[in-house]
Structures are given as C-alpha cells and as structure tokens.
Design an enzyme around this catalytic site. Structure first.
Site, PDB file in Angstrom:
ATOM      1  N   THR A  62     -28.820  11.330 -27.003  1.00  0.00           N
ATOM      2  CA  THR A  62     -28.851   9.884 -26.813  1.00  0.00           C
ATOM      3  C   THR A  62     -29.008   9.196 -28.158  1.00  0.00           C
ATOM      4  O   THR A  62     -28.913   9.823 -29.218  1.00  0.00           O
ATOM      5  CB  THR A  62     -29.921   9.501 -25.759  1.00  0.00           C
ATOM      6  OG1 THR A  62     -29.792   8.113 -25.483  1.00  0.00           O
ATOM      7  CG2 THR A  62     -31.331   9.798 -26.210  1.00  0.00           C
ATOM      8  N   LYS A  66     -25.130  10.191 -30.887  1.00  0.00           N
ATOM      9  CA  LYS A  66     -23.930  10.608 -30.137  1.00  0.00           C
ATOM     10  C   LYS A  66     -22.721  10.835 -31.049  1.00  0.00           C
ATOM     11  O   LYS A  66     -21.898  11.708 -30.780  1.00  0.00           O
ATOM     12  CB  LYS A  66     -23.588   9.578 -29.064  1.00  0.00           C
ATOM     13  CG  LYS A  66     -24.585   9.565 -27.909  1.00  0.00           C
ATOM     14  CD  LYS A  66     -24.162   8.593 -26.831  1.00  0.00           C
ATOM     15  CE  LYS A  66     -25.251   8.443 -25.790  1.00  0.00           C
ATOM     16  NZ  LYS A  66     -24.887   7.523 -24.712  1.00  0.00           N
ATOM     17  N   ASN A  87     -22.353  13.177 -25.500  1.00  0.00           N
ATOM     18  CA  ASN A  87     -23.716  13.065 -24.949  1.00  0.00           C
ATOM     19  C   ASN A  87     -24.151  14.362 -24.268  1.00  0.00           C
ATOM     20  O   ASN A  87     -25.271  14.439 -23.769  1.00  0.00           O
ATOM     21  CB  ASN A  87     -23.816  11.891 -23.962  1.00  0.00           C
ATOM     22  CG  ASN A  87     -23.253  12.222 -22.597  1.00  0.00           C
ATOM     23  OD1 ASN A  87     -22.338  13.035 -22.474  1.00  0.00           O
ATOM     24  ND2 ASN A  87     -23.797  11.606 -21.572  1.00  0.00           N
ATOM     25  N   ALA A 128     -17.769  -3.551 -27.647  1.00  0.00           N
ATOM     26  CA  ALA A 128     -16.771  -2.606 -28.168  1.00  0.00           C
ATOM     27  C   ALA A 128     -17.456  -1.495 -28.956  1.00  0.00           C
ATOM     28  O   ALA A 128     -16.889  -0.953 -29.900  1.00  0.00           O
ATOM     29  CB  ALA A 128     -15.756  -3.349 -29.034  1.00  0.00           C
ATOM     30  N   GLY A 129     -18.676  -1.150 -28.569  1.00  0.00           N
ATOM     31  CA  GLY A 129     -19.410  -0.074 -29.229  1.00  0.00           C
ATOM     32  C   GLY A 129     -19.190   1.251 -28.513  1.00  0.00           C
ATOM     33  O   GLY A 129     -18.222   1.428 -27.758  1.00  0.00           O
ATOM     34  N   GLY A 130     -20.108   2.180 -28.729  1.00  0.00           N
ATOM     35  CA  GLY A 130     -19.958   3.529 -28.189  1.00  0.00           C
ATOM     36  C   GLY A 130     -19.905   3.567 -26.675  1.00  0.00           C
ATOM     37  O   GLY A 130     -19.120   4.331 -26.096  1.00  0.00           O
ATOM     38  N   ALA A 131     -20.714   2.744 -26.013  1.00  0.00           N
ATOM     39  CA  ALA A 131     -20.745   2.781 -24.548  1.00  0.00           C
ATOM     40  C   ALA A 131     -19.428   2.278 -23.969  1.00  0.00           C
ATOM     41  O   ALA A 131     -18.898   2.848 -22.998  1.00  0.00           O
ATOM     42  CB  ALA A 131     -21.923   1.953 -24.025  1.00  0.00           C
ATOM     43  N   TYR A 217     -30.767  -1.186 -18.136  1.00  0.00           N
ATOM     44  CA  TYR A 217     -31.549  -1.204 -16.895  1.00  0.00           C
ATOM     45  C   TYR A 217     -32.999  -1.502 -17.227  1.00  0.00           C
ATOM     46  O   TYR A 217     -33.423  -1.406 -18.374  1.00  0.00           O
ATOM     47  CB  TYR A 217     -31.424   0.124 -16.144  1.00  0.00           C
ATOM     48  CG  TYR A 217     -31.653   1.330 -17.019  1.00  0.00           C
ATOM     49  CD1 TYR A 217     -30.574   1.987 -17.595  1.00  0.00           C
ATOM     50  CD2 TYR A 217     -32.936   1.790 -17.304  1.00  0.00           C
ATOM     51  CE1 TYR A 217     -30.766   3.071 -18.428  1.00  0.00           C
ATOM     52  CE2 TYR A 217     -33.129   2.881 -18.130  1.00  0.00           C
ATOM     53  CZ  TYR A 217     -32.047   3.513 -18.689  1.00  0.00           C
ATOM     54  OH  TYR A 217     -32.247   4.578 -19.526  1.00  0.00           O
ATOM     55  N   GLY A 239     -27.789  -0.581 -14.960  1.00  0.00           N
ATOM     56  CA  GLY A 239     -27.150   0.688 -15.294  1.00  0.00           C
ATOM     57  C   GLY A 239     -27.961   1.927 -14.960  1.00  0.00           C
ATOM     58  O   GLY A 239     -27.642   3.016 -15.451  1.00  0.00           O
TER      59      GLY A 239
END
Ligand code: NDP
Length: 271
Positions: A62, A66, A87, A128-131, A217, A239
């Site tokens: 995490t 990542k 991940n 527009a990041g990693g997630a 979350y 989430g």
C-alpha cells in the site's frame, strides 16, 4: 506450519488488511497468518527481501510503495502492467510476481455489492493518480458508453486517456470543462477527501439516478459524498467495499479460492 503473508506500507498501523485476510482464512479454512509490516521509506526492497528470506509466500503493498513494487517485480500480470502499479506480490522459485487487484476490487464492489450497471453507462472518473490508473482497465472491460477522466492537472488526465485509448471510449478534461455534462456513475479517485477537500465539480454532473462513489472510506460521509448528497444524489458509497474486494482478489491470487466478502464487509462497517 501456516503460510505467511503481510501488507507493507508506511504508515501501516491502521491497516484493515490483517483483519480482513485473517477472516478470509477462517471462512475458507486456509492455514495462513497475515501481519502488517512497516517498511522504511527508503527500505521497501530490503523489507521484501527479508520477508521472503523468512519464508513469506506473498504480500500486499500500500501507500507509498505501489510503484516501487512495480519496478521490483521479476514478472507482472497484464493488469499490473496496464496499471503501472502493484498491490499484490507472490513469491516462488521463479522470483517475484506482481499483480494489481485494486481495479478488480472496485468493479466487484460496484457490480456485486452495489448492483450498479456499468455497461453502456457514462462514467466520470475524478483524479489521474495511481488509483485512477488501476481502475481504468477493469472499468473499460465492462464496456461503458464512455469514461471521462477529469483531473485538477488536466494534462495528466489526457496522458492517462491516451494510455487506455485502445481499450474503449476514454476522454479527458479539467473540472471546468464538465459543465453541462451528466454521468450515471461518478467515481472519486482523487485524494482530495484526505484533506477535507472536494474536486470543484460544476453542478449537473450527477445525472438523474446517478451513483456517487468515493474510493476513500471512513465513518460518515466523506466530503465528496456530502457534496453529492447536497446535490440530491441518493445512491452513495464509500470505498470500503473496494478495499475488501481487492483483498479478496489477492486472496484468490494466492490461494485459488474466492472468500465470501459480504459478511466481512458488513462486520467492518459496524466495527
Ligand atoms: P495519487 O497521489 O496517486 O493521486 C492523487 C490524485 O488526487 C491526483 O489526481 C491529484 O490531482 C488529485 N488531488 C489531490 N488533491 C486534490 C484536491 N485537493 N483537489 C482535486 N484533486 C486533488 O493517489 P492515489 O491515486 O493512490 O489515491 C487516490 C485515493 O484513492 C486516495 O484517497 C486513496 O486512499 C484511495 N484509494 C482507495 C483504495 C480502496 O481500496 N478503497 C485503493 C487505492 C486508493 P493532480 O494530478 O492535479 O495532483
């Protein structure tokens, strides 16, 4: 002896992953132990090597490791390659295999827990990041009518849309350019909520009956969900289901079994 797994992060103290995987193991009868490990910011690779030397079979990764995990792997699954981030690590005599289960976890939560339709729907992905990058492949596989990526730094959204253009209809823009456009599913993949902030959405982006989904979350509405509620959105989710979903997918990668997720999610919601 039980097979050993862990999650690496920094910080890691509040991770729910040990509780989730321990429950999965109980529910499936798998003999595993799963712990949280704090990796030093400049010592992730060494921490992974140490865990392998101790007999570790696999690990989750995490924040903030990542992308470093992606670079460290000997082999990558196609979805990890596409996401540019890892991940889930599996260790065997061929080395380290990297996977990315975040996007699959999101899609399972949307489809199975929330009964959200994605096929032929208009999806707005904020951030527009990693997630966001991890989510795009699995979302496009559901064949939505269109995905628009909106980001504070519009150029990053455009680069991401270009990267995924061969997989479906993906557009990109800054927040102001969303004026006058409505979406059926709006997913917040920014980290704005962490700072109590919300992306500056023009009114009207939530179409009638839209689902507002925040990857973050916590107890109560996140700032993004509060904004959606104030704009009249009735279908809202944080989430937490994505977190449980990505864990279930990692468990499947390691053990070949799909654990039941709904009871685990329900228990986390009341804890
Ligand atoms: P990154 O740091 O890679 O990307 C952050 C994104 O948020 C960027 O697009 C950035 O825009 C945007 N952003 C940050 N602050 C603001 C702001 N104040 N207003 C508007 N946009 C902002 O983070 P990740 O992609 O790794 O994570 C994003 C979120 O997803 C986090 O909240 C994380 O906790 C959550 N997450 C949840 C998971 C789950 O299982 N539920 C799994 C993975 C992530 P810019 O490019 O302009 O800087």
């Amino acid at each position: 002896m039980a097979d050993r797994y862990c999650v690496f992060g920094n910080p890691i103290g509040h991770s729910k992953s040990p509780a989730i995987h321990t429950r999965f193991a109980q529910l499936t009868g798998e003999d595993i132990v799963y712990e949280a490990r704090l990796a030093p910011l400049d010592g992730f690779a060494a921490a992974v090597r140490d865990f392998i030397a101790e007999g570790g079979r696999g690990a989750n990764v995490t924040v903030p490791f990542k992308e470093e995990a992606f670079r460290l792997c000997d082999r990558l699954t196609p979805r990890a390659q596409l996401a540019g981030a890892v991940n889930t690590l599996s260790f065997d005599d061929k080395g380290v295999l990297g996977d990315n289960t975040d996007g699959a976890g999101l899609v399972r939560d949307l489809l199975d827990n929330l009964q959200a339709a994605l096929t032929d729907r208009r999806i707005l992905l904020l951030g527009a990041g990693g997630a966001a990058r991890g989510a795009l492949g699995p979302l496009l596989a559901e064949q939505p009518a269109q995905i628009v990526i909106a980001n504070r730094t519009a150029a990053k959204a455009e680069a991401l849309a270009g990267h995924f253009a061969s997989l479906g209809a993906v557009g990109a823009c800054g927040y102001a350019a969303l004026a006058g456009r409505g979406f059926d599913v709006v997913i917040n993949a920014t980290s704005a909520s962490l700072g109590g902030d919300v992306p500056p959405l023009p009114p009207g982006v939530f179409a009638s009956g839209a689902l507002a989904y925040d990857m973050m979350y916590g107890k109560g509405d996140t700032p993004f969900l509060a904004l959606a509620r104030a704009q009249g959105v009735a279908r809202l989710s944080d989430g937490l289901g994505m977190l449980v979903g990505q864990a279930a997918e990692a468990f499947f990668v390691w053990r070949g079994l799909r654990p039941p997720t709904q009871t685990v999610l329900a228990a986390l919601r009341i804890s």
